[in-house]
Design a protein around this motif. Structure first.
Motif, PDB file in Angstrom:
ATOM      1  N   GLY A 148      -6.695   1.876   2.513  1.00  0.00           N
ATOM      2  CA  GLY A 148      -6.171   0.729   1.773  1.00  0.00           C
ATOM      3  C   GLY A 148      -7.282  -0.083   1.133  1.00  0.00           C
ATOM      4  N   CYS A 207       0.842  -1.197   0.000  1.00  0.00           N
ATOM      5  CA  CYS A 207       0.000   0.000   0.000  1.00  0.00           C
ATOM      6  C   CYS A 207       0.884   1.256   0.000  1.00  0.00           C
ATOM      7  N   CYS A 216       1.271  -2.013   4.712  1.00  0.00           N
ATOM      8  CA  CYS A 216       0.403  -3.195   4.569  1.00  0.00           C
ATOM      9  C   CYS A 216       0.557  -3.822   3.186  1.00  0.00           C
ATOM     10  N   TYR A 231       0.099   4.351   0.857  1.00  0.00           N
ATOM     11  CA  TYR A 231      -0.376   5.494   1.639  1.00  0.00           C
ATOM     12  C   TYR A 231       0.429   5.821   2.886  1.00  0.00           C
ATOM     13  N   CYS A 232       0.616   4.854   3.785  1.00  0.00           N
ATOM     14  CA  CYS A 232       1.289   5.239   5.032  1.00  0.00           C
ATOM     15  C   CYS A 232       2.404   4.262   5.383  1.00  0.00           C
ATOM     16  N   CYS A 260      -6.898  -0.725   6.238  1.00  0.00           N
ATOM     17  CA  CYS A 260      -7.743   0.345   6.780  1.00  0.00           C
ATOM     18  C   CYS A 260      -8.635   0.884   5.661  1.00  0.00           C
TER      19      CYS A 260
HETATM   20  S1  SF4 Z   1      -3.844  -0.093   4.362  1.00  0.00           S
HETATM   21 FE1  SF4 Z   1      -4.052   1.713   5.682  1.00  0.00          FE
HETATM   22  S2  SF4 Z   1      -2.757   1.284   7.475  1.00  0.00           S
HETATM   23 FE2  SF4 Z   1      -2.132  -0.117   5.811  1.00  0.00          FE
HETATM   24  S3  SF4 Z   1      -0.423   0.938   4.754  1.00  0.00           S
HETATM   25 FE3  SF4 Z   1      -2.337   1.446   3.658  1.00  0.00          FE
HETATM   26  S4  SF4 Z   1      -3.004   3.380   4.578  1.00  0.00           S
HETATM   27 FE4  SF4 Z   1      -1.527   2.474   5.985  1.00  0.00          FE
END
Ligand code: SF4
Length: 209
Positions: A94, A50, A57, A52-53, A91
């Motif tokens: 994701g 992922c 994940c 995003y953060c 999350c």
């Molecule tokens: S699924 Fe959510 S918690 Fe996991 S890396 Fe992506 S943004 Fe972050």
């Protein structure tokens, strides 16, 4: 058709559902074969991370490919159950990854590229309220020119320390660098070396959770 207690228990018990339904007089074999074929036909699962953060994940992207292995369309994106970090979970961001690229048009019912997805470099000039489309060459060249110009104008070669002695510091305080969660260790290492060599002291990351 009268269903006996024994037949009912077979249907609701651990016995495979298709056999149980057969006991009631329905032939589900053709249907089951059709469903099985639809679910796996030309589908390629591709593990990824992922963007995003910093949790990092694992996700699995399911795509349809033709017989030559060429991408046809995106089918879905799910948390990767084999990834030790998220073990199949994701999350809200994701879990909505599919819509980063594609959406279902409610009017036509068709799957299409998300029109809100930015696919080209966009530039907003200082003081302007409008975004302009630019090509990558212009973008990279302009960024390089402005970094050089700002660094040269703001570069501090020497300054006095607490004892009043002049020391070499070689830094700029007019540029900052923000990294992202998509960077791996090696990319982060190289970027921090590059930024330090320019004299930057303000290095941060978006992925600080
Ligand atoms: S699924 Fe959510 S918690 Fe996991 S890396 Fe992506 S943004 Fe972050």
């Amino acid at each position: 058709m009268k269903v006996t207690r024994r037949q009912f228990l077979k249907v609701t018990g651990a016995t495979a559902a298709s056999f149980a339904v057969l006991d009631l007089g329905f032939d589900m074999q053709a249907t089951a074969a059709g469903v099985k074929e639809l679910r796996i036909k030309n589908v390629t699962p591709t593990p990824t991370v992922c963007p995003y953060c910093a949790s990092g994940c694992g996700l699995v992207v399911y795509s349809e490919k033709d017989s030559a292995g060429k991408f046809v369309k995106l089918l879905s994106v799910h948390g990767d159950p084999d990834n030790p970090i998220n073990q199949g979970g994701a999350c809200a961001k994701g879990a909505a990854m599919f819509n980063l690229r594609e959406i279902y048009n409610e009017e036509t019912g068709e799957q299409e590229i998300n029109p809100k997805r930015v696919q080209k470099p966009m530039y907003r000039a200082p003081g302007s309220d409008k975004w302009e489309e630019k090509d990558w060459e212009w973008m990279v060249e302009t960024i390089a020119q402005r970094v050089k110009e700002t660094r040269d104008k703001s570069f501090i070669h020497k300054e006095k320390n607490a004892d009043g002695n002049e020391v070499i510091v070689n830094r700029t305080e007019r540029i900052a660098h923000v990294g992202g969660s998509g960077l791996d260790n090696e990319e982060a290492y190289i970027l921090s070396k590059l930024m330090r060599s320019l004299g930057l002291v303000y290095l941060e990351t978006q992925a600080r959770i």
